[in-house]
Design an enzyme around this catalytic site. Structure first.
Site, short mmCIF file in Angstrom:
data_model
loop_
_atom_site.label_atom_id
_atom_site.label_comp_id
_atom_site.label_asym_id
_atom_site.label_seq_id
_atom_site.Cartn_x
_atom_site.Cartn_y
_atom_site.Cartn_z
N SER A 28 31.70 -63.85 51.79
CA SER A 28 32.26 -63.84 53.15
C SER A 28 31.71 -62.66 53.93
O SER A 28 31.62 -61.55 53.39
CB SER A 28 33.78 -63.71 53.11
OG SER A 28 34.32 -64.61 52.22
N GLN A 72 31.79 -59.56 49.39
CA GLN A 72 31.97 -59.69 47.95
C GLN A 72 30.88 -60.56 47.35
O GLN A 72 30.70 -61.71 47.77
CB GLN A 72 33.33 -60.31 47.66
CG GLN A 72 33.68 -60.34 46.19
CD GLN A 72 34.97 -61.11 45.93
OE1 GLN A 72 35.03 -62.32 46.13
NE2 GLN A 72 35.99 -60.41 45.50
N GLY A 73 30.13 -60.03 46.38
CA GLY A 73 29.11 -60.80 45.68
C GLY A 73 29.51 -61.03 44.24
O GLY A 73 29.05 -60.31 43.34
N SER A 127 30.79 -64.71 42.92
CA SER A 127 30.45 -66.07 42.50
C SER A 127 28.95 -66.33 42.59
O SER A 127 28.24 -65.71 43.38
CB SER A 127 31.15 -67.09 43.40
OG SER A 127 32.53 -66.96 43.32
N GLU A 145 44.02 -59.25 44.82
CA GLU A 145 43.70 -60.42 45.63
C GLU A 145 44.83 -61.44 45.55
O GLU A 145 45.24 -62.00 46.55
CB GLU A 145 42.39 -61.01 45.10
CG GLU A 145 41.85 -62.14 45.92
CD GLU A 145 40.47 -62.57 45.42
OE1 GLU A 145 39.75 -63.18 46.19
OE2 GLU A 145 40.12 -62.30 44.24
#
Lengths: 325, 394
Positions: free
Chosen positions: B163, B128-129, B131, B246
């Site tokens: 992550s 996941q990109g 933040s 989430e």
């Protein structure tokens, strides 16, 4: 698995809420303080609503509902701060003639309670006494009670009995009394849940309307987070209370001892914390008799020790977790 | 209200339990925690076993390789796999719990066909990109630029807290496509192939000493426009879909695991000595454990309630913030209690002989991230106050 309320349950909840709003608005409830918290006419109306006969079969004048329905009713009673020994009278409605119909007001105590206090002594017709051997029915005329001038909760007057309590007439045996305590804990938890919600509603309304620094105080994060915590505590308690009720209805789904302890512990915690925060959100006004915040705070504490304090619930949970031997 | 499982659900539980009993012994030994290629192989190998047995994507539609079952069966799956000690989702986390559900809700048919079944089969790992160093809680202020050049977006900027970036094949990427409009309205959601030239990843060392997070740097990396999900500048809304999942259901296995840990903590407390007695003989510590278990039971009931609502209404509601905020703080109190039960044994992150203490010490460290990741507790409280209680924005 379905954790949502049925249409009938929503109707029951709404019916009880409307009844309480009409008959037990906060001014009316405050007025009951002058009559020591119980008024016979109102008590009979509660009985006519089915408050005490909820789980009795229809042939006995009941409405044949379960625990999952009962907690919804008691949640509303708690929300409206309806005073009186509602839980005790409901619990023994099938065991004591006249309780279901509202003819008798029935209270209760644990025989070994060192405080020797009894709630609503001036209005009780009968007293249920719990001990290790069972539950016993005592005529209040045989109990010598000295009134106490200043009670913690103005709507929960208390007195202190002198001497030994009479043995009384046996209602249930030792096994039955444990079940009664778990049922009582669940109904008190439901009442506390209602108190926790009402305190949240009152604080929320004030946070939206009270202006400081040219803004409603509810727009400040410090206040927002207090309200978020109130809501969270009440929602967690709601889940525990409903789960305990469902477990009472259908013990296959879990342990009644465990579920009722979790419900009582979380609901008492939510009601006390939310009562306190409700005072805090109101600022100086929250410390006045005029604002209702203290009534929630006091009722929460008045109900907390019934059928097991938070500490005893936690100890019970630990006992259930204990490795055998 | 009915907490009973149906006969079909109980049958599902029974079959799953039997399958786990024969499948788990076939697993290879667990890899070292910092050997990322080995971890990828282990986690995706397990995912493939699940897929072949029909247990991947319990509540995903059959046409994308899922089982097409209910959320209740998903709950049973999470309960049973956690209780049996089956591997956690690991590197498949983003694909299974974030990107997959988002693609299902928002991607076009070709994108769904391209990615969903490979995610379930363990053939595709996602990261996941979202933040950035300057965009944490205020995620919508993200700056990573994507400039349109013909059929491609040219991406320059930086992401952080990614992550599994070191082993991922694809990333769900939020980029700024229009800097001249209000911040929520100029964001686009892209499927980023991680082998795109111009991407560099650097691992971050966490307080646990672990390296699951990375920083990702983009230097004119080119991504085809057909990799976009949804419309240009509609990425914020799509990202919100991901957050719902989430916060809603992604925590269920953590809850089951924490519940199990309370039981393990009791066993541990009976083995840690205090003078002539054990920590479990200490009334105050016992009471705290009992208190935590009561709250845990309440939280589990709340989770079931949320799930029932999600089942009925399609997506988890904002009440998932209630679970998130309560669970993360409960976990931290539990791990603090574990440290106090362990007393001096907590100085070691390795188990002390027979005492299975290391995991609790590590969990104490790891649990500090739970009130930060997936929206800090402060942001969750804002969400509860504003979206549920209707308080005005500050």
């Amino acid at each position: 698995m379905d954790f949502e309320l049925t249409a009938d349950q929503v109707a029951l909840q709404e019916g009880m809420r409307a009844f309480c709003a009409g008959r037990f608005g906060i001014d009316a409830v405050r007025g009951l303080a002058d009559q020591d918290g119980v008024e016979r006419g109102a008590w009979r109306e509660l009985a006519e609503m089915g408050t005490f006969a909820l789980r009795l079969p229809e042939r006995d004048g009941g409405i044949d509902l379960g625990w999952a329905d009962s907690v919804l009713v008691f949640e509303e009673l708690g929300r409206a701060l309806v005073p009186g020994p509602l839980v005790w009278t409901n619990l023994v409605a099938g065991l004591v003639d006249g309780a279901a119909s509202g003819e008798l007001v029935v209270g209760g105590v644990e025989r070994d309670d060192p405080s020797r206090l009894v709630e609503h002594p001036g209005h009780l017709d009968r007293l249920v006494v719990l001990d290790g051997e069972g539950a016993w029915l005592v005529d209040m005329a045989e109990v010598d009670v000295e009134p106490i001038a200043a009670a913690l909760d103005p709507l929960t007057p208390v007195g202190r009995y002198r001497g030994e309590l009479p043995t009384g007439e046996r209602l249930v045996d030792a096994t039955g009394v444990e079940a009664l305590r778990q049922q009582g804990a669940t109904l008190v938890a439901a009442t506390l849940l209602g108190v926790a919600e009402a305190a949240t509603d009152l604080a929320l309304a004030y946070a939206k309307e009270r202006v400081q620094f040219d803004k409603p105080i509810g727009s400040f994060q410090a206040v927002k987070h207090l309200l978020a915590d109130m809501f969270t505590a009440a929602e967690i308690a709601r889940a525990a209370v409903y789960a305990a009720a469902v477990t009472l209805d259908d013990p296959v789904v879990g342990s009644v001892a465990r579920a009722s302890s979790a419900a009582k512990l979380t609901a008492a915690g939510a009601a006390i914390a939310n009562g306190k925060t409700c005072i805090q959100v109101h600022g100086g006004m929250g410390y006045t008799w005029e604002v209702d915040a203290h009534l929630y705070f006091k009722r929460a504490y008045a109900l907390e020790p019934l059928f097991g304090s938070r500490e005893s619930c936690a100890d019970r949970m630990a006992e259930l977790l204990s490795p055998v031997g | 209200v009915d907490l009973r499982y149906t006969e079909a659900e109980e049958q599902f539980r029974k079959e799953l339990r039997e399958w786990l009993a024969q499948a788990l012994p076939e697993l290879p030994p667990k890899p070292e925690s910092d050997d990322w290629p080995a971890r990828r192989a282990y986690d995706t190998g397990w995912q493939r076993m699940l897929f072949d047995a029909g247990y991947a994507g319990i509540n995903w539609p059959k046409e994308y390789g899922g089982r097409g079952a209910s959320l209740t069966e998903q709950l049973i799956y999470l309960e049973e796999t956690t209780l049996a000690g089956a591997p956690y989702v690991g590197v498949n986390f983003v694909g299974l719990l974030h990107a997959g559900p988002t693609l299902m809700a928002e991607a076009d048919e070709e994108q769904k066909r391209r990615h969903l079944t490979p995610i379930l089969r363990g053939d595709e790992v996602w990261c996941q990109g979202f933040s950035e160093p300057g965009a944490g809680s205020d995620l919508a202020s993200l700056q990573c630029r994507a400039v349109r050049d013909g059929d491609e977006y040219v991406i320059t900027g930086q992401k952080i807290w990614t992550s599994f970036a070191q082993v991922a094949d694809f990333g769900e990427l939020l980029v700024r496509t229009d800097p001249d409009v209000p911040k929520h309205k100029g964001i686009t959601w892209l499927i980023l192939p991680m082998d795109t030239p111009g991407i560099e990843t650097r691992a971050i060392n966490t307080i646990v000493g672990s390296s699951e997070f990375s920083e990702v740097f983009f230097d004119e990396a080119r991504v085809p426009v057909r990799q976009r999900v949804g419309a240009e500048n509609d990425g914020w809304r799509i990202a919100m879909v991901t957050f719902g999942f989430e916060r809603g259901t992604a925590f269920i296995s953590d809850l089951v695991e924490t519940n199990r840990m309370i039981g393990d903590l009791v066993m541990l407390a009976t083995r840690v000595t205090r003078g002539s007695a054990t920590a479990w003989d200490d009334v105050a510590l016992r009471r705290e454990v009992g208190h935590l278990q009561a709250e845990m039971d309440a939280l589990w009931a709340m989770t079931k309630r949320n799930l029932a609502q999600a089942e009925r209404h399609g997506v988890p509601g904002p009440a998932s913030s209630v679970v998130k905020v309560y669970y993360s703080e409960l976990l931290q109190r539990m791990t603090d209690l574990a440290m106090r039960i362990l007393d001096r044994a907590s100085l070691s992150r390795d188990d002390l002989g027979e005492l299975a203490s290391g995991r609790f010490v590590e969990e104490r460290l790891r649990s500090t991230s739970f009130t930060i990741a997936a929206g800090t507790s402060q942001i969750q409280r804002n969400i509860i106050a504003e979206r549920i209680l209707g308080l005005p924005k500050g």
